[in-house]
Design a protein around this motif. Sequence first.
Motif, PDB file in Angstrom:
ATOM      1  N   LEU A 122      18.062   5.811   7.244  1.00  0.00           N
ATOM      2  CA  LEU A 122      17.690   4.398   7.322  1.00  0.00           C
ATOM      3  C   LEU A 122      18.973   3.592   7.431  1.00  0.00           C
ATOM      4  O   LEU A 122      19.958   3.890   6.743  1.00  0.00           O
ATOM      5  N   VAL A 123      18.959   2.590   8.284  1.00  0.00           N
ATOM      6  CA  VAL A 123      20.139   1.747   8.484  1.00  0.00           C
ATOM      7  C   VAL A 123      19.655   0.294   8.545  1.00  0.00           C
ATOM      8  O   VAL A 123      18.905  -0.065   9.451  1.00  0.00           O
ATOM      9  N   GLY A 124      20.042  -0.495   7.569  1.00  0.00           N
ATOM     10  CA  GLY A 124      19.600  -1.888   7.541  1.00  0.00           C
ATOM     11  C   GLY A 124      19.861  -2.479   6.178  1.00  0.00           C
ATOM     12  O   GLY A 124      20.608  -1.909   5.381  1.00  0.00           O
ATOM     13  N   SER A 125      19.272  -3.642   5.898  1.00  0.00           N
ATOM     14  CA  SER A 125      19.475  -4.257   4.595  1.00  0.00           C
ATOM     15  C   SER A 125      18.289  -3.947   3.690  1.00  0.00           C
ATOM     16  O   SER A 125      17.214  -4.514   3.855  1.00  0.00           O
ATOM     17  N   PHE A 126      18.494  -3.032   2.765  1.00  0.00           N
ATOM     18  CA  PHE A 126      17.430  -2.595   1.851  1.00  0.00           C
ATOM     19  C   PHE A 126      17.637  -3.122   0.437  1.00  0.00           C
ATOM     20  O   PHE A 126      16.705  -3.180  -0.352  1.00  0.00           O
ATOM     21  N   ALA A 127      18.869  -3.458   0.087  1.00  0.00           N
ATOM     22  CA  ALA A 127      19.196  -4.029  -1.230  1.00  0.00           C
ATOM     23  C   ALA A 127      20.418  -4.902  -0.986  1.00  0.00           C
ATOM     24  O   ALA A 127      21.510  -4.389  -0.783  1.00  0.00           O
ATOM     25  N   SER A 128      20.220  -6.204  -0.986  1.00  0.00           N
ATOM     26  CA  SER A 128      21.299  -7.110  -0.595  1.00  0.00           C
ATOM     27  C   SER A 128      21.869  -7.848  -1.796  1.00  0.00           C
ATOM     28  O   SER A 128      21.397  -7.708  -2.931  1.00  0.00           O
ATOM     29  N   SER A 129      22.899  -8.597  -1.536  1.00  0.00           N
ATOM     30  CA  SER A 129      23.383  -9.561  -2.507  1.00  0.00           C
ATOM     31  C   SER A 129      23.503 -10.893  -1.756  1.00  0.00           C
ATOM     32  O   SER A 129      24.597 -11.428  -1.621  1.00  0.00           O
ATOM     33  N   MET A 130      22.367 -11.333  -1.259  1.00  0.00           N
ATOM     34  CA  MET A 130      22.265 -12.560  -0.448  1.00  0.00           C
ATOM     35  C   MET A 130      23.191 -12.495   0.762  1.00  0.00           C
ATOM     36  O   MET A 130      22.978 -11.660   1.625  1.00  0.00           O
ATOM     37  N   ASP A 131      24.222 -13.347   0.804  1.00  0.00           N
ATOM     38  CA  ASP A 131      25.086 -13.388   1.986  1.00  0.00           C
ATOM     39  C   ASP A 131      26.411 -12.653   1.786  1.00  0.00           C
ATOM     40  O   ASP A 131      27.394 -12.918   2.483  1.00  0.00           O
ATOM     41  N   MET A 132      26.438 -11.711   0.862  1.00  0.00           N
ATOM     42  CA  MET A 132      27.656 -10.914   0.666  1.00  0.00           C
ATOM     43  C   MET A 132      27.926 -10.058   1.913  1.00  0.00           C
ATOM     44  O   MET A 132      27.009  -9.460   2.477  1.00  0.00           O
ATOM     45  N   ALA A 133      29.191  -9.998   2.335  1.00  0.00           N
ATOM     46  CA  ALA A 133      29.576  -9.096   3.422  1.00  0.00           C
ATOM     47  C   ALA A 133      29.958  -7.758   2.797  1.00  0.00           C
ATOM     48  O   ALA A 133      30.759  -7.711   1.856  1.00  0.00           O
ATOM     49  N   PRO A 149       3.071   8.089   3.708  1.00  0.00           N
ATOM     50  CA  PRO A 149       2.827   6.810   4.394  1.00  0.00           C
ATOM     51  C   PRO A 149       2.763   5.627   3.428  1.00  0.00           C
ATOM     52  O   PRO A 149       2.275   5.769   2.299  1.00  0.00           O
ATOM     53  N   CYS A 150       3.275   4.510   3.849  1.00  0.00           N
ATOM     54  CA  CYS A 150       3.197   3.302   3.031  1.00  0.00           C
ATOM     55  C   CYS A 150       3.233   2.098   3.961  1.00  0.00           C
ATOM     56  O   CYS A 150       3.642   2.200   5.118  1.00  0.00           O
ATOM     57  N   ASP A 151       2.806   0.969   3.428  1.00  0.00           N
ATOM     58  CA  ASP A 151       2.790  -0.253   4.229  1.00  0.00           C
ATOM     59  C   ASP A 151       3.060  -1.438   3.315  1.00  0.00           C
ATOM     60  O   ASP A 151       2.168  -1.926   2.622  1.00  0.00           O
ATOM     61  N   ALA A 152       4.298  -1.861   3.306  1.00  0.00           N
ATOM     62  CA  ALA A 152       4.729  -3.022   2.514  1.00  0.00           C
ATOM     63  C   ALA A 152       5.483  -3.963   3.466  1.00  0.00           C
ATOM     64  O   ALA A 152       5.937  -3.531   4.531  1.00  0.00           O
ATOM     65  N   PRO A 153       5.637  -5.245   3.115  1.00  0.00           N
ATOM     66  CA  PRO A 153       6.267  -6.179   4.059  1.00  0.00           C
ATOM     67  C   PRO A 153       7.647  -5.731   4.547  1.00  0.00           C
ATOM     68  O   PRO A 153       8.007  -5.993   5.690  1.00  0.00           O
ATOM     69  N   TYR A 154       8.410  -5.033   3.731  1.00  0.00           N
ATOM     70  CA  TYR A 154       9.750  -4.627   4.177  1.00  0.00           C
ATOM     71  C   TYR A 154       9.947  -3.121   4.306  1.00  0.00           C
ATOM     72  O   TYR A 154      11.073  -2.666   4.478  1.00  0.00           O
ATOM     73  N   PHE A 155       8.861  -2.372   4.283  1.00  0.00           N
ATOM     74  CA  PHE A 155       8.957  -0.953   4.648  1.00  0.00           C
ATOM     75  C   PHE A 155       7.582  -0.388   4.953  1.00  0.00           C
ATOM     76  O   PHE A 155       6.737  -0.260   4.052  1.00  0.00           O
ATOM     77  N   THR A 156       7.408  -0.056   6.225  1.00  0.00           N
ATOM     78  CA  THR A 156       6.151   0.546   6.679  1.00  0.00           C
ATOM     79  C   THR A 156       6.469   1.878   7.313  1.00  0.00           C
ATOM     80  O   THR A 156       7.433   2.006   8.068  1.00  0.00           O
ATOM     81  N   GLN A 157       5.689   2.870   6.953  1.00  0.00           N
ATOM     82  CA  GLN A 157       5.921   4.219   7.468  1.00  0.00           C
ATOM     83  C   GLN A 157       4.574   4.839   7.800  1.00  0.00           C
ATOM     84  O   GLN A 157       3.639   4.746   6.999  1.00  0.00           O
ATOM     85  N   VAL A 158       4.506   5.466   8.970  1.00  0.00           N
ATOM     86  CA  VAL A 158       3.213   6.052   9.369  1.00  0.00           C
ATOM     87  C   VAL A 158       3.170   7.538   9.031  1.00  0.00           C
ATOM     88  O   VAL A 158       4.204   8.169   8.846  1.00  0.00           O
ATOM     89  N   LYS A 179       0.838  -1.214   0.000  1.00  0.00           N
ATOM     90  CA  LYS A 179       0.000   0.000   0.000  1.00  0.00           C
ATOM     91  C   LYS A 179       0.871   1.262   0.000  1.00  0.00           C
ATOM     92  O   LYS A 179       1.758   1.398   0.851  1.00  0.00           O
ATOM     93  N   GLY A 180       0.609   2.158  -0.932  1.00  0.00           N
ATOM     94  CA  GLY A 180       1.385   3.396  -1.003  1.00  0.00           C
ATOM     95  C   GLY A 180       2.792   3.192  -1.538  1.00  0.00           C
ATOM     96  O   GLY A 180       3.603   4.124  -1.572  1.00  0.00           O
ATOM     97  N   ALA A 236       8.808   2.096  15.925  1.00  0.00           N
ATOM     98  CA  ALA A 236      10.178   2.065  16.444  1.00  0.00           C
ATOM     99  C   ALA A 236      11.112   1.884  15.239  1.00  0.00           C
ATOM    100  O   ALA A 236      10.668   1.445  14.177  1.00  0.00           O
ATOM    101  N   PRO A 237      12.394   2.224  15.382  1.00  0.00           N
ATOM    102  CA  PRO A 237      13.280   2.158  14.213  1.00  0.00           C
ATOM    103  C   PRO A 237      13.290   0.792  13.501  1.00  0.00           C
ATOM    104  O   PRO A 237      13.432   0.738  12.290  1.00  0.00           O
ATOM    105  N   TYR A 238      13.108  -0.289  14.240  1.00  0.00           N
ATOM    106  CA  TYR A 238      13.153  -1.605  13.589  1.00  0.00           C
ATOM    107  C   TYR A 238      11.835  -2.368  13.620  1.00  0.00           C
ATOM    108  O   TYR A 238      11.807  -3.552  13.300  1.00  0.00           O
ATOM    109  N   PHE A 239      10.765  -1.688  13.956  1.00  0.00           N
ATOM    110  CA  PHE A 239       9.441  -2.298  13.781  1.00  0.00           C
ATOM    111  C   PHE A 239       8.358  -1.237  13.846  1.00  0.00           C
ATOM    112  O   PHE A 239       8.117  -0.647  14.894  1.00  0.00           O
TER     113      PHE A 239
END
Lengths: 335, 335
Positions: free
Chosen positions: A295-306, A326-335, A71-72, B329-332
């Motif tokens: 934002l700090v986290g894994s947003f675009a990965s290459s599987m198990d690349m360090a 605002p949006c609500d998707a499984p890997y990014f939700t914002q109010v 959504k969004g 929260a930042p991670y949920f």
Amino acid sequence: MKRLINDPYDVVEEMLEGYVLAHKDYVTLITEGEAQGRVVLSKTAKKKDKVGVIIGGGSGHEPLFLGYVGKGFADAAVIGNINTSPSPDPCYATAKAVNTGKGCIYLYGNYAGDVMNFDMGAEKADEEDGIRVETVTVTDDVISSENIEDRRGIAGMFFVFKSASAKADMGADLDEVVAAAQKCNSVTRTMGVAMSSATLPSKGGPIFEMEDGDMEIGMGIHGEPGVRRGKIEPADRVVDQIMEPILADLPFAKGDEVYVLVNSLGATPILDLHICFRRVAQILEEKGITIYKSLVGSFASSMDMAGMSVTLVRLDDELKELLDYPCDAPYFTQV
Amino acid sequence: MKRLINDPYDVVEEMLEGYVLAHKDYVTLITEGEAQGRVVLSKTAKKKDKVGVIIGGGSGHEPLFLGYVGKGFADAAVIGNINTSPSPDPCYATAKAVNTGKGCIYLYGNYAGDVMNFDMGAEKADEEDGIRVETVTVTDDVISSENIEDRRGIAGMFFVFKSASAKADMGADLDEVVAAAQKCNSVTRTMGVAMSSATLPSKGGPIFEMEDGDMEIGMGIHGEPGVRRGKIEPADRVVDQIMEPILADLPFAKGDEVYVLVNSLGATPILDLHICFRRVAQILEEKGITIYKSLVGSFASSMDMAGMSVTLVRLDDELKELLDYPCDAPYFTQV
């Protein structure tokens, strides 16, 4: 290989099967006809009279692309095999599935295979169904070419997808959505560092060789060559080498306001990302550049690349509004 | 070691510095006095007349614990060194910082060091400031002991924290918040598999030895021994071995409704997690157990450890309401 898979040739199908079961409130899989079981469709698609937003590309970069369907956010993602563009037919099928009469936009990273196949999908949608499909390819990887239009798309895709999706959800027409995506892409810059190859299920091992303890500054998310390989250095020194080309490229200047993403390529812990973020923030403060949000986290990965990448987006009022939408998707939700 | 750090003895301080810069809209760091620079405080703390919710434990499990401090979630997290309990003083200081007169709850995983230090913090808060502090320790790791109260807390902590935080935010009194946490803990079960050790910054290498290509079923997030070590098997077979003890333990039965978490211990890609989730869903369907909602990602890590865990929470109407309660929260974030 330290992976949890079954048959290496079934990884994408099994992931998609798991994905739509895990996130059943958000998405479904189009399994019939031209979609070839490779189209993740938002449950909100076509619920609103809006431009259809379609993202996609090869698998192995999760949560990119399918994690941002909701959504969004994007209406659908077209899914290719690992590190491989989706075929033209599912690209075409997706345009039919999300078009409400206002046309569609394709958004993806600038890779030759994706460009060819999405373009064929757009052509077919126009010819067979009269659907207007426009395309904006993301080109945020600063070291991938001196020529901006030849650059690859990496973690900055997140912001371009977000901006265009918000604009579409606000009811803008296709030209306005294209303009929002182009604007965001034009002010988004990313550079990364890798400390290992991802492992490729079909190969049962790393995609390319990298000595333990080495890093490569500027490496792409498929292992495309960077600018320099050497021993892993302290985080601050690594960030310095990434920030310099990013800042010089746009260039970002005193008084600018930016959105920051420190992205894990897969195996780099959130702990390390924040140590890197600390240095990014120090550098920006020294330069008189203000951090709007991060934002700090894994947003675009290459599987198990360090490894990790830093993305900066230079903001104006419109981009702030779009990125805050605002949006609500499984890997990014914002109010 | 493929890590991005500076001085290995500064990792926690530098992470915290980066964390409060990156998530400045959500949290601050209490740097003075007994807090010892180790307390991450929500900007919403004390903004509402409610029970104070305090979580915490050793570092190296991010986004646990600090990632769950925010609106509608925990009021503060007390941060220890890597794999080490926080000291009693910051536990005490946090109670003072979040108490509005309704008392506080400490929530953390059931590890001896954490129990000792949080208990000393609670005692001091009572004696010196008359603050009532109750404690619920999480004991979701099914294979860590036959005796439920001796079990360790792992990824299931997320659900216990979420339930208690929601109950507190709804205005419940301390006894009711304790009851909500205990109820959630009593129906939450987790089991994991590891395929590598995390690397320890101060050691410059793995915490324990594990042969490449091996896995250990049931291993804890600090490398506590599991039930069996052997060669890595196909994902479905691994999930089968995890699900059997989980299901038998509560036991979960036909007609139950569950919340599912498939959690990465750090280096296991989202792709693989969904392949695992697919098998979890198949098993639950066979058993006549309904999936209410699911989460798939890294919610409780061990830095760069390869591996994953499965958590099931048996739901009733109250737990559904608590777990669905909006939070940011930042991670949920949940709408």
